[in-house]
Design an enzyme around this catalytic site. Structure first.
Site, mmCIF file in Angstrom:
data_model
loop_
_atom_site.group_PDB
_atom_site.id
_atom_site.type_symbol
_atom_site.label_atom_id
_atom_site.label_comp_id
_atom_site.label_asym_id
_atom_site.label_seq_id
_atom_site.Cartn_x
_atom_site.Cartn_y
_atom_site.Cartn_z
ATOM 1 N N PHE A 123 0.864 -1.186 0.000
ATOM 2 C CA PHE A 123 0.000 0.000 0.000
ATOM 3 C C PHE A 123 0.899 1.234 0.000
ATOM 4 O O PHE A 123 1.695 1.411 0.922
ATOM 5 C CB PHE A 123 -0.847 -0.076 1.277
ATOM 6 N N GLU A 127 4.481 9.607 1.594
ATOM 7 C CA GLU A 127 5.636 10.135 0.845
ATOM 8 C C GLU A 127 6.559 10.826 1.840
ATOM 9 O O GLU A 127 6.138 11.145 2.956
ATOM 10 C CB GLU A 127 5.146 11.116 -0.231
ATOM 11 N N ARG A 268 12.397 -17.087 37.986
ATOM 12 C CA ARG A 268 13.512 -16.240 38.441
ATOM 13 C C ARG A 268 13.440 -16.073 39.960
ATOM 14 O O ARG A 268 12.378 -15.729 40.500
ATOM 15 C CB ARG A 268 13.417 -14.871 37.758
ATOM 16 N N GLN A 279 4.671 -8.720 45.522
ATOM 17 C CA GLN A 279 3.435 -8.057 45.106
ATOM 18 C C GLN A 279 3.685 -7.058 43.961
ATOM 19 O O GLN A 279 2.838 -6.873 43.089
ATOM 20 C CB GLN A 279 2.810 -7.334 46.307
ATOM 21 N N GLU A 364 -0.446 3.437 10.128
ATOM 22 C CA GLU A 364 -1.901 3.415 9.831
ATOM 23 C C GLU A 364 -2.632 4.476 10.658
ATOM 24 O O GLU A 364 -3.728 4.239 11.166
ATOM 25 C CB GLU A 364 -2.468 2.006 10.000
ATOM 26 N N GLY A 365 -2.002 5.635 10.782
ATOM 27 C CA GLY A 365 -2.581 6.760 11.527
ATOM 28 C C GLY A 365 -2.027 6.819 12.932
ATOM 29 O O GLY A 365 -2.169 5.857 13.701
ATOM 30 N N THR A 366 -1.402 7.942 13.279
ATOM 31 C CA THR A 366 -0.808 8.074 14.621
ATOM 32 C C THR A 366 -1.927 8.121 15.674
ATOM 33 O O THR A 366 -3.105 8.325 15.343
ATOM 34 C CB THR A 366 0.001 9.379 14.709
#
Ligand code: FAD
Length: 392
Positions: A123, A127, A268, A279, A364-366
């Site tokens: 797509f 630019e 760990r 917690q 795809e858009g901020t």
């Protein structure tokens, strides 16, 4: 109200999960280091029907619903976020526009190979000087008899250099602003098409992001998609759907990071206990899981809205993308924290997930653009938010 998945949806989720855990997980760390595109893996998952999920069976696709599609993307991204973006672009921004706007000839030529995963889609809107402001693109398309000549440069093209079909947006009327943009189906073999360079990225290192140069690139008139001037409308409509997939990608990365964190916290040891006994660690895990569930709910709701044929799915997709994109960054931050120094090492998966997640609030858009879409919808009085989520 029924939140359960159908048997078909569960089968798709489980099949993709088995494939990703069995065939992709063992090589992902090495491929990330070598920046190796997952071509073989994409071919195989294409054979499972994941490249044309929203395409009807009559055109070679799976004819699946949007919930199944987002379940697939989540499962892929849980293991390999770069593979998920290649699939998202091929499904949502490659095959769907041909199905919706293509002529019979275009459908016959391009849909079956896209849907079967024989070629990938790309797509080309952004630019170097025009990202969020897509009407400011300057790539031009001038008519010359039965062809158009394209000139200009597209940047950050996902699947660039790998795709077999590029959906390119160019101005046929530079004086008409947003109404002067037209969409074209461009094959890499067309004269004047050139992959100029690849981006050196923070994350998604196995996905190709290319700059594509068009120099008098000859595109036959028959490869124009839709009418002249319809291009930006097509692009924005596609991005509405694409964003649901990107939100699912975010949920998948976050789920992968949570699973890795739970496993690590249980083994760990520090101060004579496993760190999962503290917690502080438990609360991080609890917050991660809660936020993932919230994002998944928004994604499934937006997907369900699309399947019901609802109008204005844009704001639903934007809310899912905004929340999931910000959520996954909080989740991977905590995942690295739980892993301590190992989380900062390329020996761990969460280090890669931390880098991969960062782009989700950008492409795809901020997040800022999503907020603009949501606010416009909200202030137009459409979805102030009722008990039914404003579905009416
Ligand atoms: C890995 C990757 C893959 C990509 N894949 C593709 C692809 O396949 N095809 C494609 O066409 N593009 C692709 N893109 C490009 C992507 O869609 C753009 O980067 C994105 O739209 C943002 O544009 P920009 O980077 O030019 O930022 P800009 O638009 O320059 O924005 C810079 C900053 O200003 C903010 N801003 C801009 N306008 C406003 C406003 N009106 N109000 C408030 N804030 C604003 C933005 O939110 C951002 O914070 C990809 C990008 C990346 C990083």
């Amino acid at each position: 109200m029924d939140f359960s998945l159908t048997d078909d949806q569960r089968l798709i989720r489980d099949t993709v999960r088995r494939f990703m855990d069995g065939e992709v997980r063992p090589t992902i760390r090495a491929r990330d280091r070598e920046e190796k595109f997952a071509l073989d893996e994409l071919r195989k998952i294409g054979e499972l029907g994941c490249c044309g999920m929203l395409i009807p069976e009559s055109w070679g696709g799976s004819g699946a619903d949007t919930i199944s599609y987002v379940l697939m993307l989540e499962e892929v991204a849980r293991v390999d976020a770069a593979m998920a973006v290649a699939l998202s672009v091929t499904n949502s921004l490659g095959a769907l526009p041909v199905l919706k706007y293509g002529s019979e000839t275009q459908k016959r030529k391009y849909l079956p190979p896209l849907a079967r995963g024989e070629i990938l889609g790309a797509f080309c809107l952004t630019e170097p000087q025009a990202g969020s402001d897509s009407a400011a693109i300057t790539t031009s398309a001038a008519r010359d008899g039965n062809t158009y000549r394209l000139n200009g440069t597209k940047s950050w093209v996902t699947n660039g250099g790998q795709a077999g079909l590029y959906l390119v947006f160019a101005k046929t009327d530079p004086t008409a602003g947003a109404r002067g943009v037209t969409a074209f189906l461009v094959e890499p073999s067309f004269p004047g098409f050139r992959v100029a360079r690849y981006e050196d990225k923070m994350g998604l290192r196995t996905s190709r992001s290319a700059e594509i140069a068009f120099t008098d690139c000859e595109v036959p008139e028959g490869n124009r998609l839709g009418e002249e001037g319809q291009g930006l409308k097509i692009a924005l409509e596609l991005l509405d759907g694409g964003r649901v997939g990107i939100a699912a990608q975010a949920v998948g990365i976050a789920q992968g990071a949570l699973e890795a964190s739970v496993a690590y916290a249980k083994q760990r040891r520090a101060f004579g206990k496993t760190i999962s006994d503290f917690q502080a660690i438990q609360w991080m895990l609890a917050d991660m899981q809660t936020e993932i569930e919230a994002a998944r709910g928004l994604v499934h709701n937006a997907a369900w809205m699309r399947d019901t044929g609802a109008q204005r799915i844009g704001a639903y997709a934007s809310r899912a993308k905004l929340y999931a994109g910000e959520m996954v960054n909080r989740v991977v931050y905590k995942a690295v924290q739980i892993h301590g120094s190992l989380g900062y090492s390329r020996e761990s998966d969460v280090e890669r997930m931390y880098r991969d997640a960062r782009v989700i609030t950008i492409y795809e858009g901020t997040s800022e653009i999503q907020r603009m879409i949501i606010a416009k919808d909200l202030l137009s009085g459409h979805s102030v938010g009722a008990v039914d989520g404003g579905r009416a």
